[in-house]
Design a protein around this motif. Structure first.
Motif, short mmCIF file in Angstrom:
data_model
loop_
_atom_site.label_atom_id
_atom_site.label_comp_id
_atom_site.label_asym_id
_atom_site.label_seq_id
_atom_site.Cartn_x
_atom_site.Cartn_y
_atom_site.Cartn_z
N ARG A 124 -2.69 -8.64 -4.96
CA ARG A 124 -2.20 -8.83 -3.60
C ARG A 124 -0.76 -8.37 -3.37
O ARG A 124 0.00 -9.00 -2.64
CB ARG A 124 -2.40 -10.28 -3.17
CG ARG A 124 -3.89 -10.61 -3.04
CD ARG A 124 -4.17 -11.99 -2.59
NE ARG A 124 -4.69 -13.00 -3.44
CZ ARG A 124 -5.37 -12.91 -4.58
NH1 ARG A 124 -5.58 -11.77 -5.11
NH2 ARG A 124 -5.84 -13.95 -5.21
N ALA B 13 -6.44 -5.64 -4.56
CA ALA B 13 -6.36 -5.95 -3.12
C ALA B 13 -4.94 -5.89 -2.53
O ALA B 13 -4.48 -6.84 -1.92
CB ALA B 13 -6.98 -7.32 -2.85
N ASP C 34 -9.67 -2.11 -5.27
CA ASP C 34 -10.55 -3.20 -4.83
C ASP C 34 -10.24 -4.50 -5.58
O ASP C 34 -10.24 -5.57 -4.99
CB ASP C 34 -12.01 -2.82 -5.04
CG ASP C 34 -12.49 -1.76 -4.07
OD1 ASP C 34 -11.79 -1.48 -3.06
OD2 ASP C 34 -13.58 -1.20 -4.32
#
Length: 94
Positions: free
Chosen positions: A9, A36, A33
Motif C-alpha cells: 500500500r 496494491a 497486484d
C-alpha cells in the motif's frame, strides 16, 4: 515482517517491467497486484528512441493493467486525491 509486507500500500511504486535484466511485464503486474500501491509507475522498458532491443516495451505491461494514464511529462505530483492508477510518464530526452 518481510520486505513485501513493508512495501504494501505504498503511495507510489516504481517498478521495472521490461524483463531480461529485471522482472517482466507479467511478473511486474503480479507484484503490483500484491503490493496494491496507489500509483504504479513502470520503468526499465524500451520505447521509441530509447532502451535496449532485448528489453520489452511498456505496452506489454500496460495491457495487463487497468486505469492507465499517460502523462506528457516525466513529473507527477501526488496528492491525497490522486486516484489508483498505472502512470506512464514521458521519459526524459524523448
Amino acid at each position: 515482517m518481510g520486505q513485501k509486507d513493508k512495501l504494501r500500500r505504498l503511495t507510489a511504486l516504481l517498478i521495472p517491467v521490461g524483463g531480461f535484466f529485471t522482472i517482466n511485464a507479467a511478473q511486474a503486474k503480479a507484484l503490483v497486484d500484491e503490493l496494491a500501491p496507489t500509483v504504479a509507475i513502470p520503468m526499465h522498458y524500451r520505447g521509441r528512441g530509447f532502451g535496449y532491443p532485448v528489453i520489452g516495451k511498456v505496452d506489454k505491461f500496460t495491457k495487463l493493467c487497468g486505469n492507465v494514464i499517460t502523462y506528457p511529462s516525466s513529473e507527477l505530483e501526488l496528492t491525497p486525491q490522486t486516484s489508483r492508477q498505472t502512470a506512464v510518464l514521458k521519459p526524459e530526452n524523448t
